[in-house]
Enzyme design. Structure first.
Site, PDB file in Angstrom:
ATOM      1  N   CYS A  78       0.797   4.762   7.348  1.00  0.00           N
ATOM      2  CA  CYS A  78       1.954   4.160   8.068  1.00  0.00           C
ATOM      3  C   CYS A  78       2.298   5.101   9.310  1.00  0.00           C
ATOM      4  O   CYS A  78       1.459   4.622  10.300  1.00  0.00           O
ATOM      5  CB  CYS A  78       3.056   4.302   6.735  1.00  0.00           C
ATOM      6  SG  CYS A  78       4.659   3.150   7.361  1.00  0.00           S
ATOM      7  N   HIS A 165       1.230   2.015   1.753  1.00  0.00           N
ATOM      8  CA  HIS A 165       1.325   3.402   1.115  1.00  0.00           C
ATOM      9  C   HIS A 165       0.385   3.321   0.021  1.00  0.00           C
ATOM     10  O   HIS A 165       0.689   2.809  -1.041  1.00  0.00           O
ATOM     11  CB  HIS A 165       2.761   3.572   0.575  1.00  0.00           C
ATOM     12  CG  HIS A 165       3.735   3.884   1.878  1.00  0.00           C
ATOM     13  ND1 HIS A 165       3.774   5.014   2.337  1.00  0.00           N
ATOM     14  CD2 HIS A 165       4.504   3.114   2.674  1.00  0.00           C
ATOM     15  CE1 HIS A 165       4.587   5.116   3.387  1.00  0.00           C
ATOM     16  NE2 HIS A 165       4.816   3.924   3.408  1.00  0.00           N
ATOM     17  N   GLU A 167      -0.398   5.695  -1.974  1.00  0.00           N
ATOM     18  CA  GLU A 167       0.277   6.719  -3.023  1.00  0.00           C
ATOM     19  C   GLU A 167       1.102   6.185  -4.015  1.00  0.00           C
ATOM     20  O   GLU A 167       1.390   6.693  -5.151  1.00  0.00           O
ATOM     21  CB  GLU A 167       0.833   7.980  -2.272  1.00  0.00           C
ATOM     22  CG  GLU A 167       2.067   7.649  -1.526  1.00  0.00           C
ATOM     23  CD  GLU A 167       1.889   7.126   0.018  1.00  0.00           C
ATOM     24  OE1 GLU A 167       0.825   6.568   0.102  1.00  0.00           O
ATOM     25  OE2 GLU A 167       2.767   7.094   0.619  1.00  0.00           O
TER      26      GLU A 167
END
Ligand code: XMP
Length: 501
Positions: A78, A165, A167
């Site tokens: 990002c 993202h 994660e």
């Protein structure tokens, strides 16, 4: 040896999750601030986190130059991706249609990073800005359904970047993507096994505190309990400890912890009864921030005095864990890491400072600590002080302790406690009309909270079966005459916080 993955934290809410994921692959990961970039060494790869900053205001050019000179694999996430684009001369501009939440991406070019990932998959986006011009150094490897660049890379230089993202769990192949980066690209060694954590903590501890006099500061929570157990294993005869009872703990909490530490772990623990002092200081105070501040300051004073009364110790043990270390570097001051006198004559020993909560629990388990003590839900430093809205009085504390005890016991008995990340009750400064027996009542309202979460940064409401909520409500009203109404808090975080004050 190139033994770790370093994550540069530019301030994203999910930075900790990245570190957590990497450790799940049994690879050691460390979060650093941008200022610490210049000290990076022994890294297998570097991940640049997201941020709510804009690259227009912060381009971290010098830091990026330093990182790229190391010639180690880099993954920008990002904001991290946007930094790379700007550094190489591309353009980052605000998007007309923002991308927040779930999106579909299509992989254009398979590479080591996208190895074994389907051509089309769901990811989690959260960005205001995007790329209006890509530098020639990069090839675009994935786009979202909106035709917006979702990933790019320079395979020769081992630079990779994603606008989404990986994660978070909402990115369906996020774990696989991070694993590709860590193993296929960085070739990081697996060096963070549960067993090796325990061994290295005990081995390092042996070198540091064996045979020394150690004073343990115990908060009553899981972390300091496990830390104290580590210390008692290493320096069994030379350990003393204290726990400050501020009068705002859960029912019987101080006694339970003391009982365990003295009888089972064989530690010499004193409970410092500071109940009157704390309650005196917050008497009549209604403002949440003022209450928090007074409790925090009183804690520091009592802590300082406690430390000064113990003589002849070389080390003070604290149960600081990794999220505390990161948080204290960023925004919140945490009493584990703050709260020490300015000039101290002893050294600090923090055996858990590299561990996440679940790693602490695992360590505690291998040291034989009871499951019930280990699996306790998190409890805030200011305790019931922030769960009694408005003025905190002895009567209200007692009332909330009893209500909360009934609620938590129900959850344990019905196998719900371990499915919930945190559950507690809140005493509202509201009375309402009810009817019990044939009599009209005018009594307190209690709010129940139960949330699921990864790390407390965001939270979802726990989905109780309606009959459980009804049973809990009637159990509370039937047993506690001062309460005639129970409500359930159905707000996520954000927009609410987990605690009410
Ligand atoms: P909030 O209410 O900010 O809480 O959504 C997030 C998590 O942090 C806990 N919490 C605290 N823990 N000292 C602590 O050690 C504090 O002052 C404190 N305030 C909130 C809260 O219980 C939740 O788990």
């Amino acid at each position: 040896m190139e033994n770790k993955i370093v994550i540069v934290d530019f301030g994203s809410q999910t930075t900790r999750l990245i570190a957590r994921r990497v450790r799940e692959y049994e690879v050691y990961s460390e979060i650093i601030t941008p200022e610490q970039i210049y000290k990076i060494e022994n890294v297998a790869g570097i991940i640049l986190s997201g941020s709510d900053l804009s690259t227009k205001d912060f381009d971290y050019r010098g830091e990026l130059e330093f990182i790229l000179k190391l010639k180690k694999p880099v993954l920008g996430i990002c904001f991290g991706a946007q930094l790379l684009v700007r550094y190489f001369g591309g353009k980052v501009e605000p998007l007309v249609t923002k991308e927040f939440g779930s999106a579909t991406i299509n992989v254009l070019n398979s590479s080591n990073f996208f190895r074994d990932i389907p051509k089309s998959s769901t990811v989690w986006m959260s960005h205001n800005d995007s790329f209006s011009a890509m530098p020639s150094e990069f090839s675009v490897t994935a786009k979202s359904n909106n035709e917006i660049v979702a990933a790019f890379e320079n395979e020769a230089q081992k630079i990779y970047a994603v606008q989404f993202h990986p994660e978070v769990i909402h990115t369906h192949y996020g774990k696989e993507l991070l694993s590709n980066f860590v193993f296929k690209i960085c070739k990081a060694p697996k060096n963070w096994k549960r067993q090796s954590i325990l061994e290295s903590i005990l081995k390092d501890g042996q070198n540091i505190i064996a045979g020394k006099n150690v004073l343990c500061a115990i908060s009553g929570g899981v972390d300091s309990l496990v830390a104290a157990r580590v210390v008692s294993q290493l320096a069994p005869k030379k350990v003393k400890g204290f726990l400050i009872d501020n009068g705002l703990l859960r029912k019987n909490e101080a006694e339970h912890v003391k009982e365990y530490l003295i009888n089972k772990a064989g530690l010499d623990i004193t409970i410092i009864d500071a109940r009157e002092r704390f309650l005196g200081k917050i008497a009549g105070v209604e403002d949440p921030e003022k209450k928090r501040k007074i409790i925090g300051e009183t804690f520091i004073r009592v802590f300082e005095e406690a430390v000064h009364t113990y003589k002849n110790f070389e080390y003070l043990m604290q149960g600081t864990i990794y999220p505390d270390v990161i948080e204290s570097k960023n925004i919140k001051s945490h009493h584990n890491v703050g709260g020490l006198p300015e000039s101290i004559e002893f050294k600090i020993y923090e055996p858990l400072r590299l561990l996440f909560k679940d790693e602490v629990r695992e360590l505690g388990r291998s040291l034989g600590i009871d499951e019930e003590l280990l699996m306790r839900h998190p409890f805030p430093g200011p305790g019931l002080g922030v769960r009694i809205l408005g003025e905190v009085t002895e009567e209200r504390i007692h009332l909330l302790q009893e209500v909360d005890n009934l609620y938590i016991e129900y959850l344990k008995k019905h196998d719900l406690y371990n499915k919930i990340w945190q559950a507690f009750s809140v005493l509202l400064p509201v009375r309402s009309v009810g009817v019990q027996g044939d009599a009209r009542t005018y009594a307190y309202t209690v709010a129940l909270r139960a949330i699921t979460s990864n790390d407390g940064m965001t939270a979802d409401v726990f989905d109780f079966a309606p009959h459980d909520l009804k049973k809990i409500a009637s159990m509370i009203c039937n047993n506690i005459k001062e309460v005639n109404r129970v409500v359930y808090d159905v707000t996520t975080k954000p927009p609410a916080t987990i605690e009410w004050e």
